[in-house]
Design a protein around this motif. Structure first.
Motif, PDB file in Angstrom:
ATOM      1  N   HIS A 266      -3.263   2.789   2.879  1.00  0.00           N
ATOM      2  CA  HIS A 266      -3.948   1.501   2.995  1.00  0.00           C
ATOM      3  C   HIS A 266      -5.465   1.637   3.081  1.00  0.00           C
ATOM      4  O   HIS A 266      -6.173   0.674   2.892  1.00  0.00           O
ATOM      5  CB  HIS A 266      -3.431   0.764   4.224  1.00  0.00           C
TER       6      HIS A 266
ATOM      7  N   ALA B 163       0.826  -1.207   0.000  1.00  0.00           N
ATOM      8  CA  ALA B 163       0.000   0.000   0.000  1.00  0.00           C
ATOM      9  C   ALA B 163       0.863   1.261   0.000  1.00  0.00           C
ATOM     10  O   ALA B 163       0.837   2.026   0.960  1.00  0.00           O
ATOM     11  CB  ALA B 163      -0.946  -0.015   1.199  1.00  0.00           C
TER      12      ALA B 163
ATOM     13  N   SER C 162      -4.510   2.195  -3.931  1.00  0.00           N
ATOM     14  CA  SER C 162      -3.503   2.070  -2.886  1.00  0.00           C
ATOM     15  C   SER C 162      -2.098   2.088  -3.486  1.00  0.00           C
ATOM     16  O   SER C 162      -1.113   2.118  -2.762  1.00  0.00           O
ATOM     17  CB  SER C 162      -3.694   0.767  -2.118  1.00  0.00           C
TER      18      SER C 162
END
Lengths: 237, 592
Positions: free
Chosen positions: B105, B101, B221
């Motif tokens: 996240h 990520a 992400s």
């Protein structure tokens, strides 16, 4: 024999004749400038010499060969480079890719790499931003790139079309200094400019174009002091 | 080449903060710890719910009535639940998982949570509607409904932490990069395989919802961008892995029914990649490209020894058919291109559109009645024999490494090789002087001429190369389908390949890339084929999807770096200016 010889050149867009019979020469090692107002036929002349336009009549000799019917890409390979008006860099390619395209017709990898590093030492800002997209450069930097790119084919004659167009006074001075530098290193240059003062002060030979004809010719310094030129192009009373 | 790519974490790059948790939590209504706990609990409950029955009857397709192991769409929910747990690891900053990520996240969690919830709710809703009432829900259904809702609540309670992509602390070792690429490609292959083999519409829609939302999460992400970067830096490993994974597919998937679909996708994708040379690299809009596939197919079929062929007694070997198919396609390409490529702009598009239709109408008329007898008119050339190479008859089942290959499995292998050839040609050309000339012409033809590039010649070359690749695919297609008819090569039809779909595959996937058209072609084949119940509204939906795509992601699913610049020039320029300014600042600091 002159490196470039233009004899009685006529160029027309349809029925409208933009260039009405001009003749001039560029000797090896000289800087020759064409000055004049908008629509005088300066850019048309350059585009015709580099093969992007075809003349209606007249003759263009480069290095003793007639080139008025030679395709543009072959003219480049003969050593005649054209840095077009409006710069025409490849905006989405990186600076380095732009320079490498300038050397498209060359095959000597070592020489090309050397010339790229020469370009970076001549224009350090280009070296700093070599992997940046060319479209993100400022106008003056783009002009530097256009000139550096034209030099990449190791031209015997470099044609610059309005290199100072739309630039700040500081940038303009820098570009003109670069041209002076190129001149002192022996590069033959055909320069088209609206900025008559700057162009004439560095040119060996100058021609004043007026609506498709050469109105006045002479040494750069002489034209700079010519009363007529001073009145018309340098804005003096 | 290598020195141009900035190394991760090298000094020339401005360091971004590595710690994701350093971002201030804005506007968080509840504490992040609680939200994360909610996600974790929900994910575990989601996983548990897939082992319960979701309905009491087996009459809903996919059998959701089994307690003890997941069935039907429960598998999708299960996988999403597991992924959600992994993603939660990134939120807790577990070592190694943060790599997943780089841009934050929370979006990843939101995407996955939505993927699980939406696809599960869809299935439960479908159960209720098709079986008339929520009376058909059992305890497991309620568990699944609640369990999948929890992570959504948790993920949206967390404050959005999207930020500039963090730089990985150090470049991963070579083997790790290769392992990641291999894993990513094999997972993609399994997902595609699952999509192809879904056997009923509800299952496919649930699948598509989950994949779409999860992809959104992965994309925002930043992990997809990171994978793309890895792929770009390990081109050979990526290609080899992709080829291996595609080969694996046919060993796992031996049903001829699905291999037919896979074969069609391969043909479609190969031709789309050929079109990408013309459109994506050289910038020439070709609206009649499918005609070259037809030229190749007809050329091969006519000399294949098919009984209905005008030259029924001429049965040339396959290599000769390929040569003829490719040769005739090149001639057709040059005939169309030579007069039109001198023009710039839209003229070419109009002429190629016309050519595509002219081809179809001409082969329709060359039946000996309305014209000379050559192509057998609308009936086409049928009975084209199956290929036989080196004694390997493609029409008969073979056993290789203990796996039985039916006809379509055999052709799959051949088509895979054909595609590899086209990918190889594309990649070589893209990096060559030729490729650079095409890009220069596409960007600014005047400037390219001033560089000494002969625009016309290079454009014609692009056109001829594109035609030859389509012709090559056509020669195989004739044998695969055993029949060549005019109506297989239309400008637009409800199923690919046709010129409109080919162009859409290139644009949708990403012009000027290799994986873009392959992905675009797979999606454009699979989605209409799986949404059969839309019937004649397919093209309407297709058009709608294209409009949305052009609005929200004009550079395509897999953006070419240069094209992305074209559509987001300002943002990219800003980012670059920002990077330069930062570098300047740090330099100034260093000097001070």
């Amino acid at each position: 024999m002159a490196l470039l010889e233009v004899r009685d050149l006529h160029v027309a867009y349809g029925k409208i004749e933009a260039v009405k019979g001009i003749s001039f020469e560029v000797e090896q090692g000289q800087v020759v400038t064409l000055i004049g107002t908008n629509g005088a036929g300066k850019t048309t002349t350059l585009r015709t010499i580099s093969g992007l336009l075809r003349p209606a009549a007249g003759r263009i000799m480069f290095d003793g060969k007639t080139i008025q019917n030679t395709p543009a890409h072959q003219i480049v390979s003969m050593g005649l480079a054209h840095s077009p008006e409006g710069r025409h860099i490849f905006p989405r390619m990186t600076i380095e890719e732009n320079l490498l395209l300038g050397a498209y017709l060359r095959k000597d990898a070592a020489g090309i790499a050397e010339d790229v590093s020469n370009a970076y030492s001549m224009f350090p800002i280009l070296g700093e931003r070599r992997s940046q997209a060319a479209g993100t450069l400022s106008g003056g930097e783009q002009q530097m790139l256009a000139m550096a790119r034209a030099l990449m084919c190791r031209p015997r004659l470099l044609m610059l079309d309005e290199p100072s167009m739309g630039l700040s006074p500081i940038m303009m001075k820098q570009i003109m200094d670069t041209i002076t530098q190129l001149k002192s290193s022996g590069t033959t240059i055909l320069l088209v400019e609206q900025n008559a003062q700057a162009a004439l002060s560095l040119a060996d030979q100058g021609h004043v174009l007026e609506v498709g004809r050469i109105a006045l010719s002479g040494r750069g310094a002489d034209l700079l002091h010519d009363e007529q030129v001073r009145k018309t192009y340098l804005g003096e009373e | 080449m290598a020195d141009k790519v900035p190394e991760w974490g090298s000094a020339s790059q401005p360091r971004q903060p590595d710690t994701l948790s350093a971002q201030p939590q804005r506007n968080a209504a509840v504490s992040p710890a609680l939200a994360k706990a909610l996600i974790g609990l929900g994910a575990l409950a989601t996983i548990a719910s897939t082992f319960l029955a979701w309905t009491w009857t087996t009459s809903f397709p996919g059998d959701l009535s089994v307690t003890g192991y997941p069935g039907g769409n429960q598998v999708i929910t299960l996988v999403v639940g597991v992924l959600l747990l992994v993603a939660l690891g990134t939120a807790y900053g577990l070592p190694g998982l943060r790599w997943l990520a780089p841009r934050g996240h929370v979006r990843l969690l939101r995407g996955l949570a939505l993927a699980g919830a939406v696809s599960t709710w869809y299935i439960l809703l479908a159960v209720a509607i098709e079986l008339n009432g929520i009376a058909n829900w059992v305890t497991g259904s309620w568990v699944a409904l609640t369990a999948t809702a929890l992570p959504v609540a948790g993920a949206f309670l967390l404050a959005d932490d999207r930020h500039e992509a963090a730089r990985p602390p150090a470049a991963l070792p070579r083997w790790a990069q290769t392992v990641i690429i291999l894993a990513a490609i094999i997972s993609a292959m399994f997902i595609a395989d699952y999509g192809i083999t879904t056997s009923f519409t509800e299952e496919f829609i649930g699948f598509a919802l989950a994949v779409g939302l999860a992809a959104w999460g992965l994309n925002s992400s930043g992990v997809l961008a990171r994978l793309t970067e890895l792929n770009a830096r390990n081109r050979v490993a990526t290609s080899a892995a992709a080829f291996a994974a595609a080969l694996l597919f046919v060993f796992l998937q031996t049903s001829d029914q699905y291999n037919t679909i896979a074969d069609d996708i391969l043909i479609f994708a190969t031709v789309a990649l050929g079109l990408n040379i013309v459109v994506g690299l050289a910038g020439l809009l070709d609206l009649g490209y499918v005609a070259f596939l037809g030229v190749g197919a007809y050329s091969a079929a006519l000399v294949s020894g098919a009984a209905s062929s005008r030259f029924a007694h001429t049965a040339l070997p396959f290599w000769a058919q390929i040569l003829i198919g490719v040769g005739v396609s090149i001639i057709a390409g040059v005939i169309i291109g030579a007069p039109t490529l001198r023009l710039r702009g839209d003229y070419l598009a109009i002429v190629t559109l016309g050519f595509g239709e002219i081809f179809r109408i001409v082969v329709n008329n060359l039946n000996g009645v309305s014209g000379p007898s050559l192509t057998n008119g609308p009936e086409g050339v049928y009975g084209v024999p199956d290929l036989s190479l080196f004694g390997y008859d493609f029409g008969k089942p073979h056993v290789l490494f203990g796996v039985t290959f039916g006809k379509f499995g055999n052709y799959y292998l051949l088509l895979l090789v054909a595609m590899a050839i086209v990918v190889f040609i594309y990649a070589r050309v893209n990096e060559s002087r030729l490729g650079r000339a095409w890009v220069a012409i596409r960007e600014d033809e005047t400037a390219a001429e001033a560089m000494g590039i002969h625009g016309y010649r290079f454009k014609l070359l692009a056109f001829a190369l594109g035609a030859s690749l389509a012709g090559f695919a056509g020669t195989i297609n004739a044998h695969l389908l055993n029949t060549v008819t005019p109506d297989q090569y239309m400008f637009s039809a409800s199923s690919p390949p046709n010129s409109a779909f080919l162009l859409a595959a290139v644009v949708l996937g990403g012009m000027g890339t290799i994986s873009g058209p392959l992905l675009g072609a797979s999606l454009l084949y699979l989605v209409p084929a799986k949404f059969e119940f839309f019937q004649n509204k397919q093209l309407l939906l297709f058009g709608l999807a294209l409009i949305l795509m052009m609005r929200f992601r004009p550079e395509g699913l897999v953006p070419n770096k240069r094209r992305q610049l074209e559509f987001h020039e300002e943002e990219v320029a800003e980012a670059e200016a920002h990077a330069v300014a930062e570098a300047d600042a740090s330099e100034a600091e260093a000097v001070a």
